[in-house]
Design a protein around this motif. Structure first.
Motif: not given
Ligand code: AYL
Length: 535
Positions: A126-131, A142-150, A152-159
């Motif tokens: 769980v992160t924010v767009s600037v980071l 670390a093998g964690l896919g972009p689909d596992q990344v939320i 918070l303030d929104g970014a294309e392709g993420h919840e």
């Protein structure tokens, strides 16, 4: 007189009973109708207020959305976000879902992020767009896919948080045994080596808030500035959770900037100010402080690094406020000692008295003997050992380090050298452990040594603290150059700077022919501290 010489040292505060509940229930189950409408958070980045009622509803909805995505008790979720209202919702939402939050330093580089993800076994991010750029690189490593990344303030392709909250999912029914269920996994190097996951249960966190409310005297009418980061245990359990428990108001600030900090104190009428010692320097000395109205500030609490007595006095005098210190460690959830506001009879150079339910010993590191209280006077120096309900379960996946830190009697060996004064107050006089504290942030020398050794022209390296007026301490590297190679100090500084977060940068370099080591190969840091190549 018997009590005076009794060891171990006991807290002067009456014992408190630790409620046997989860962090969420402890903070939010008892909200009254009056509480619901009170402002819990003013987010200075967005200019919005969130009431206690709305905060709880959003935490519930966030937890429900995580559960709908398969997050369940036992899962670890990484949280990488500056201080905002969204951090608070995500953090308590993760805990409410029964998952464990591992909080990531906002300034971490991709490789530092990847290390923490691999070590903690995080399954969501769980992160924010600037980071996001650093976060995605770290996750990929670390093998964690972009689909596992939320995001918070929104970014294309993420919840986003809005996506999650708008589902309106009910919080899941999870059963949490406070005594064993891990709430958080912050990272700390402890007395030696690299950063390790510190296993803290719901009970550890609840206990520490309950233990400190008598010594850290926040009130419901306080307005509390939250600029120290929530990812670190100080921001997390003292500033965020203690303030929410007291039902005071948090004013979040995503990053420190002196002008914005002073403006917020003035505009938001901040009454309770949590700081680290470098901010005390600014409050005591910076001319800009004269241009703002600080009359709302009734209390300043400094923690995380040594505060000089004269500096503490200067802050008190300039702001006309009360001043206290807190002392502790990530491994203690974190507070074990605090100097209450009303103990003006004790020097502000002291970290104060053991908080409720804490007992401690002071041990001579040379002889291993317990150091005795000196009635009416100050003890000899020794290592502080602390016992109480805040003591961590241990380091994740590192039983050796756990056994070296917590003994069979349950005392946690802090690695700090202290003396005890006539009121039972503690003075931190030195540090036995390797840790470097840059502006209150941890810099584990072992991590920098490992980075240095990856440089092809470096044969060996050691890193120790060097005293610094502004930062407290800065990392000082001693480097042995490979035969036949050459290297400058600037090259070393730049090389490390490209791989670590800014607070871990090496700021001084000396070249020496050999690193002093013990027969067993341990770096003799004492022999390097305060030295230069010329010595
Ligand atoms: P960690 N004075 C001197 N050194 C301190 C102090 C202090 N007041 N507080 C912490 N340290 C050092 O895990 C000490 O070496 O936790 C200790 O072992 O990042 C180490 O920092 C622990 O570093 C509060 C507010 C405690 C903050 C904290 C500290 C959390 C820092 C109580 O009220």
């Amino acid at each position: 007189a018997r009590e005076d010489t009794a060891v171990p040292f006991q807290s002067p505060f009456a014992d408190v009973e630790i409620p046997d509940v989860s962090v969420y229930d402890y903070l939010f189950a008892g909200l009254t109708d009056d509480d619901l409408g009170r402002v819990a958070v003013f987010d200075s980045a967005t200019g919005t207020d969130t009431t206690y009622g709305d905060l709880r509803a959003r935490i519930d909805a966030f937890a429900g959305a995580l559960a709908a995505r398969g997050i369940s008790p036992g899962d670890v979720v990484a949280l990488h976000c500056p201080n905002t209202a969204a951090f608070i919702i995500a953090f308590h939402g993760i805990l409410r879902a029964g998952a464990t939050a591992t909080t990531v330093n906002s300034l971490y580089t991709p490789s530092e992020i990847a290390n923490q993800l691999r070590d903690s076994g995080a399954v969501r991010y769980v992160t924010v767009s600037v980071l996001l750029p650093a976060a995605l690189a770290g996750c990929a490593d670390a093998g964690l896919g972009p689909d596992q990344v939320i995001v918070l303030d929104g970014a294309e392709g993420h919840e986003s948080m809005m996506d999650l909250l708008s589902e309106g999912a009910a919080a899941p029914e999870v059963s949490i045994d406070p005594a064993t269920h891990l709430a958080v996994l912050p990272y700390s190097s402890g007395t030696t080596g690299k950063a390790k996951g510190v296993m803290l249960t719901h009970r550890n966190l609840v206990a520490n808030v309950e233990q400190t409310t008598s010594a850290i005297q926040e009130r419901p009418d306080d307005v509390v500035l939250a600029v120290l980061p929530f990812f670190h245990i100080y921001g997390m359990n003292v500033i965020m959770s203690l303030t929410l428990k007291v039902r005071a108001k948090l004013v979040t600030m995503p990053r420190f900037d002196l002008d914005a900090f002073l403006r917020l104190i003035h505009e938001q009428r901040i009454s309770f100010l949590y700081i680290a010692p470098p901010m005390a320097v600014a409050l005591a000395k910076h001319p800009a402080v004269d241009n703002i109205d600080t009359s709302s500030v009734r209390a300043v609490l400094s923690g995380a690094a040594p505060l000089d007595e004269s500096l503490g006095e200067a802050v008190k005098k300039r702001l006309g406020c009360g001043m206290q210190q807190g002392y502790g460690m990530t491994e203690l959830s974190p507070v074990s000692h605090a100097l209450p506001l009303d103990r003006e009879d004790i020097s502000i150079g002291s970290v104060g008295l053991a908080v409720a339910n804490v007992g401690f010993k002071v041990m001579d590191p040379g002889t291993g003997d317990e150091i005795e209280a000196v009635p009416g006077g100050r003890t000899a120096p020794g290592e502080l050992w602390v016992k109480g309900p805040g003591v961590m379960v241990g380091y994740l996946g590192n039983d050796d380090a756990t056994r070296e830190t917590i003994d069979d009697d349950g005392y946690l060996h802090t690695g700090d050298i202290v003396e005890v004064g006539p009121h039972g107050e503690v003075y931190v006089v030195d540090r036995l452990k390797e840790l470097i504290k840059y502006k209150g942030y941890q810099v584990p020398p072992a991590e920098l040594e490992a980075v240095l050794l990856t440089h092809p022209a470096i044969a060996d390296a050691a890193v120790v603290p060097h005293p610094d007026e502004e930062a407290g301490e800065v990392p000082h590297a001693f480097v042995v150059v490979q035969e036949g190679q050459s290297l400058t100090a600037d090259e070393v500084i730049e090389y490390v700077g490209g791989k670590v977060a800014p607070h871990k940068k090496v700021r001084l370099v000396d070249f020496i022919p050999v690193i002093p080591k013990s027969a067993s190969g341990k770096i003799l840091r004492k022999d390097l501290k305060g030295k230069t190549a010329a010595d």
